[in-house]
Design a protein around this motif. Structure first.
Motif, short mmCIF file in Angstrom:
data_model
loop_
_atom_site.label_atom_id
_atom_site.label_comp_id
_atom_site.label_asym_id
_atom_site.label_seq_id
_atom_site.Cartn_x
_atom_site.Cartn_y
_atom_site.Cartn_z
N UNK A 33 -22.92 -23.84 -32.23
CA UNK A 33 -23.45 -23.40 -30.94
C UNK A 33 -22.36 -22.64 -30.21
N UNK A 34 -22.60 -21.37 -29.96
CA UNK A 34 -21.63 -20.57 -29.22
C UNK A 34 -20.26 -20.50 -29.88
N UNK A 35 -20.22 -20.51 -31.21
CA UNK A 35 -18.96 -20.42 -31.93
C UNK A 35 -18.25 -21.75 -32.14
#
Length: 85
Positions: A33-35
């Motif tokens: 999630x988000x890197x």
């Protein structure tokens, strides 16, 4: 060996999700999630019922015993999770 962090993370997550043993924490999901890469796992609590970090648990247990008994839970977990060659 080899592969990127992401490759190794995904392979390890698949292997961990397949392990079923009463002395191994169950991994339910792994994702990104988000890197940020994460795993959702069972919550492990300490003796008082409160969450306990691995660092806390290790420091309260004292040094590892030499010649660990083959029937100890730690030996059982390791032999269950490490493939035979």
């Amino acid at each position: 060996t080899g592969g990127t962090f992401v490759d190794r993370f995904r392979v390890e997550a698949r292997v961990m999700q397949d392990l079923r043993h009463p002395h191994i924490v169950q991994v339910h999901h792994a994702g990104e999630e988000g890197g940020l890469y994460y795993r959702t796992m069972d919550l492990v609590t300490g003796r008082g019922g409160e969450p306990e970090s691995l660092e806390d648990l290790c420091s309260s247990a004292g040094p590892p015993a030499e010649g660990m008994d083959e029937k100890s839970p730690a030996t059982e977990r390791r032999s269950y999770s490490v493939p035979r060659r």
